[in-house]
Structures are given as structure tokens and as C-alpha cells.
Design an enzyme around this catalytic site. Structure first.
Site, PDB file in Angstrom:
ATOM      1  N   GLU A 141      -2.618  13.798  11.728  1.00 42.02           N
ATOM      2  CA  GLU A 141      -3.541  13.630  10.613  1.00 42.02           C
ATOM      3  C   GLU A 141      -4.963  14.003  11.023  1.00 42.02           C
ATOM      4  O   GLU A 141      -5.570  13.355  11.882  1.00 42.02           O
ATOM      5  CB  GLU A 141      -3.516  12.177  10.127  1.00 42.02           C
ATOM      6  N   TYR A 146     -15.289   5.671   3.595  1.00 43.46           N
ATOM      7  CA  TYR A 146     -13.830   5.643   3.635  1.00 43.46           C
ATOM      8  C   TYR A 146     -13.374   4.205   3.782  1.00 43.46           C
ATOM      9  O   TYR A 146     -13.897   3.454   4.622  1.00 43.46           O
ATOM     10  CB  TYR A 146     -13.309   6.505   4.787  1.00 43.46           C
ATOM     11  N   HIS A 174      -0.637   2.260  11.668  1.00 44.58           N
ATOM     12  CA  HIS A 174       0.373   3.295  11.531  1.00 44.58           C
ATOM     13  C   HIS A 174       0.514   4.096  12.814  1.00 44.58           C
ATOM     14  O   HIS A 174      -0.460   4.362  13.513  1.00 44.58           O
ATOM     15  CB  HIS A 174      -0.065   4.247  10.395  1.00 44.58           C
ATOM     16  N   HIS A 198       0.859  -1.187   0.000  1.00 45.18           N
ATOM     17  CA  HIS A 198       0.000   0.000   0.000  1.00 45.18           C
ATOM     18  C   HIS A 198       0.891   1.231   0.000  1.00 45.18           C
ATOM     19  O   HIS A 198       1.753   1.383   0.870  1.00 45.18           O
ATOM     20  CB  HIS A 198      -0.898  -0.017   1.251  1.00 45.18           C
TER      21      HIS A 198
END
Length: 464
Positions: A359, A368, A353, A310
Site C-alpha cells: 500500500e 487522514y 493490518h 470497518h
């Protein structure tokens, strides 16, 4: 058409309340534009003649210091019926907006490393325009020190009447989620719909009307710098956001007297007002490279992995506000548009992550890919510096269940985005007390279970 006739036509259009979609725009990012609402209104051969054509006043607006490097220097010359200095003294706005912040500290915001998510905020029933409906969610730094950013949300149900807004603190990046925005600026008019964005740079006066009535959206604000297109590096000369797809407004002006017209100025996060007897949108012609602009996100050319793994989200950066550290952004504007997913032997949703960057995510429409439920259009999530985040339990299990037979498929009818910054955000106190804060957000990961057991081969299949 004479100057008087042009003015009468523009005033009649404004008073009719009709919002035409056939606006004229100038194409290009960072270009030096020239635009006239009346032919011959721009001076020839100089910026500041003794007497300008049609008796206009010459006025410069500077977005950078005079001695900024030429490739970064931003300024425009405006030729207007009356100069913007023609107003009464500024006074503190009464009532003000206590939910605007431009200097983040312990008195107005809090450090919070928890994963945070807010449900879509209701649009108020009481008459509320853009200025009254704007409130800060989080941010870092200070407009006084010319370094930092703020993230706001707006909810509004009425147009700005007989007033204009000026942000002396920084640049605004508008991301509408519900309802179009009709933005009058000193350089002309912009219209943006959900799926489009607009930037109004520091210092420009603007007024927002709502063609569709009740509206909601997101605003990123940056202090001390301006947005640029990201470098493409090994991508090459083409891809991501093409410069020609950014559109600046063509000159347009209002001439009729406007008694008790109000300028609302945001200065250090506080609001001040001044009265004048004319519209600030009286610029008959202008030229320069410091200008508001818009961009249609559907024109973005995304990149993705075509074999395994990814890609990092930075590959889909639309605009960046850089710092003096190479590759480190004060604020990146990143989107997650419709695109094909084709990677083999790969967990295709965003990976789990912990990030040195922070973010802030929003959803314009659709769903999403990393959240099976709970993240709604008009909602918000915030994953701050080194706070773990990633796909929820349902997304993980559904992805694993597909195995290697998923095949290529296309994500459609979706547009999520991210404001990403290397500065650690402080969250405004009212946002933490908001009834729209999702206190059960953490539960979306609590169902993740251990799959530790039999070894798996490199392509993800069991060796048993």
C-alpha cells in the site's frame, strides 16, 4: 469556420498564455468517441481513405495487440496535418533523468519491509518542468517484460516549452496535489485540479503547463495493461465511479511551424529526444476508444458500513489494473473521500493490518483519519507486503475515549488515496536517502500500550 481560421484561433489562444476552464469534453468511460475540430475532417465509411478530408494523414495508435479480445481492444485513428513519424532520429537525452526507473533491481532499488513515510518534497527554486521534476519512489517488475508498475512524484515550477513527452513504457495516472495541470494531448486538452485525476495512456504525446505556477503531485505508471472500472458485484448496477463522469478531450490542434520542437520519449526508463519542425498536437479529428481522460474525485459515490465493523478499503476503488488472477490487481487506485461514519460498537478508523498487498498512500488535502499527525498533504507512506500498519497511538486512544457515544459524524475536507499492488515494491535508493524521509515514523506506534485486563462485553463496555 475554415481550417485555417480554426488553426489561427487555437494558436492565438495558446500564445496568449490564458488557461480557460471552459474546455469541451466527451463523456463516458471506454466509449468509442468521434471528435472533429473542423467539421468534415473525419472520413466517412472508412478509416484510411486514399486521400483524407483536408489532405490530412490517417494514423492509428494501438493500445492493445490487434488480436486482443474485442471487449478489451483499444485503438484510435488520428487525422493529422503531418504524421508523427516526421522527426529526426532519437538520441539519448543530455542531460537525462537518472531518477526514473522502469526495471526494478538491486542496482537501482532496495527491498525494505519497514514502514516508510516521507514528508512533502520541496518544490525546486531552479527552473524545473514536469520531465525534469519527475522521479520514481518505488515499483516492481519491468517495462521490458510488460508487467509491473512504478510510483513517481513530480515537482515543477515551469511549463514545458517547445517540447512534448511520450511514455512508451506504460500508462500514467496523474494525481495533482498542488497546482492545476493543463495537459495538451494529441486528442485535445485536459485541465485537472487537486481533487481530480487524469490518465494519459501509453504512447500518447503530451505537454504539461502550470497555470498556478509551482506544482506537486503523484503519478502511478502501469506496464503491460490499462486501467478499468472495477466490477460492482453485489453492489449492483450503480455506485463508486460512474462511467459518465469520465471525460475525454475534444479535438483541438495547432498548425503553425515549430522549429526545433523536441519530443522526449521515455523508453525502458531512459529518456531520448528527437527534433521536428511542427507541434505534435496537430490532430484535426480523431475517433476511437484509446484516449486520455480525466475524472473528478468529488463525483465518486462511496460505500461504507451502516451497522458494525470497518469495511475493507477495496470498497472505494476508483480504477483497477487487473491481472490474469481474478480479484488480484496489478494496481488499484483507491480513495478515502469525505463520508459518514456511523458504525455502532466499532473501532471506526482503519483497523490494524498486515496485507499480502502493498500500500502506497498519499494525501491530496486535509487530514487522514488513521494518523493524528505527521501525514501531511503532499506526503507519502509505504506499507509493503505483510508489513504491520494501522492507526497511530493518538488516534487509537482518542477513538477509545469516545466510547459508544460518538454518534454518527462526517469526515469532511479530506482526500487521501492509495495505490495498492500485489507486487512487492522495491524502493529507489535516492528515496531512501532523501532528506524528506521521516526516520521517526515508527514512533507514532510506540505509545500504544496494553489494555489487557478486565473482560469486555460484545458491545465494548466493561463487565466490571
Amino acid at each position: 469556420m475554415s481550417a485555417a481560421a480554426a488553426a489561427a484561433a487555437t494558436v492565438a489562444e495558446a500564445e496568449s498564455g490564458e488557461y480557460t476552464a471552459a474546455l469541451e469534453y466527451l463523456s463516458g468511460f471506454g466509449n468509442h468517441f468521434s471528435s472533429e475540430a473542423v467539421p468534415g475532417a473525419l472520413p466517412v465509411g472508412q478509416n484510411n481513405p486514399l486521400i483524407c478530408p483536408y489532405g490530412l494523414y490517417a494514423e492509428q495508435i494501438s493500445g492493445t495487440s490487434f488480436t486482443a479480445p474485442r471487449k478489451l481492444n483499444l485503438r484510435s485513428w488520428l487525422y493529422r496535418i503531418k504524421p508523427s513519424v516526421t522527426h529526426e532520429p532519437f538520441k539519448p537525452s543530455v542531460p537525462g533523468n537518472a531518477k526514473l526507473v522502469a526495471e526494478f533491481n538491486q542496482s537501482n532499488s532496495s527491498a525494505n519491509p519497514t514502514q516508510l513515510r516521507w514528508k512533502p518534497v520541496d518544490i525546486p527554486e531552479d527552473p524545473t518542468d514536469f520531465v525534469d521534476g519527475l522521479q520514481t519512489i518505488c515499483g516492481a517488475g519491468s517495462s521490458y517484460l510488460r508487467h509491473g508498475y512504478a510510483v513517481h512524484m513530480y515537482t515543477a515550477n515551469k511549463s514545458m516549452d517547445d517540447c512534448a513527452f511520450c511514455n512508451a513504457d506504460g500508462d500514467f495516472l496523474f494525481v495533482p496535489q498542488k497546482g492545476r495541470l493543463w495537459i495538451r494531448t494529441e486528442c485535445g486538452r485536459l485541465q485537472i485540479s487537486p481533487g481530480e485525476v487524469a490518465v494519459v495512456p501509453q504512447g500518447f504525446r503530451f505537454a504539461i503547463s502550470l497555470p498556478d505556477g509551482p506544482s506537486r503531485g503523484y503519478v502511478a505508471e502501469i506496464f503491460g495493461t490499462h486501467f478499468l472500472l472495477p466490477d460492482l458485484g453485489p453492489i449492483g448496477a450503480n455506485g463508486l465511479a460512474a462511467p459518465r463522469d469520465f471525460l475525454a478531450p475534444a479535438a483541438w490542434f495547432e498548425q503553425s511551424p515549430r522549429q526545433n520542437y523536441t519530443i522526449v520519449q521515455k523508453y525502458g526508463g531512459e529518456l531520448f529526444t528527437a527534433r521536428q519542425d511542427f507541434s505534435p498536437f496537430n490532430v484535426v479529428a480523431w475517433h476511437g476508444n484509446y484516449v486520455p481522460y480525466k475524472y473528478d474525485l468529488s463525483k465518486f459515490c462511496p460505500f461504507n458500513t451502516v451497522l458494525v465493523d470497518h469495511g475493507d478499503p477495496s470498497i472505494n476503488t476508483v480504477l483497477t489494473a487487473p491481472t490474469d488472477k481474478p480479484g488480484v490487481a496489478l494496481l488499484d487506485f483507491v480513495i478515502f473521500p469525505p463520508r459518514w461514519l456511523v458504525a455502532e460498537h466499532t473501532f471506526r478508523p482503519p483497523y490494524y493490518h498486515r496485507n499480502c498487498m502493498s500500500e502506497f498512500m498519499g494525501l491530496i488535502y486535509g487530514g487522514y483519519e488513521a494518523k493524528a499527525e505527521g501525514f501531511l498533504p503532499g506526503g507519502v507512506s509505504l506499507h509493503s507486503c505483510m508489513t504491520p500498519h494501522g492507526p497511530d497511538s493518538k488516534t487509537y486512544e482518542a477513538t477509545i475515549a469516545r466510547g459508544d457515544d460518538a454518534g454518527p459524524y462526517k469526515l469532511t475536507d479530506t482526500m487521501a488515496f492509495m495505490f495498492e499492488s500485489y507486487l512487492i515494491p522495491r524502493v529507489c535508493l535516492w528515496a531512501l536517502k532523501s532528506p524528506f524521509l521521516d526516520h521517526d515514523y515508527y514512533q507514532c506506534w510506540m505509545g500504544l500500550k496494553s489494555h489487557f485486563g478486565a473482560p469486555h462485553s460484545a458491545n465494548g463496555s466493561s463487565t466490571d
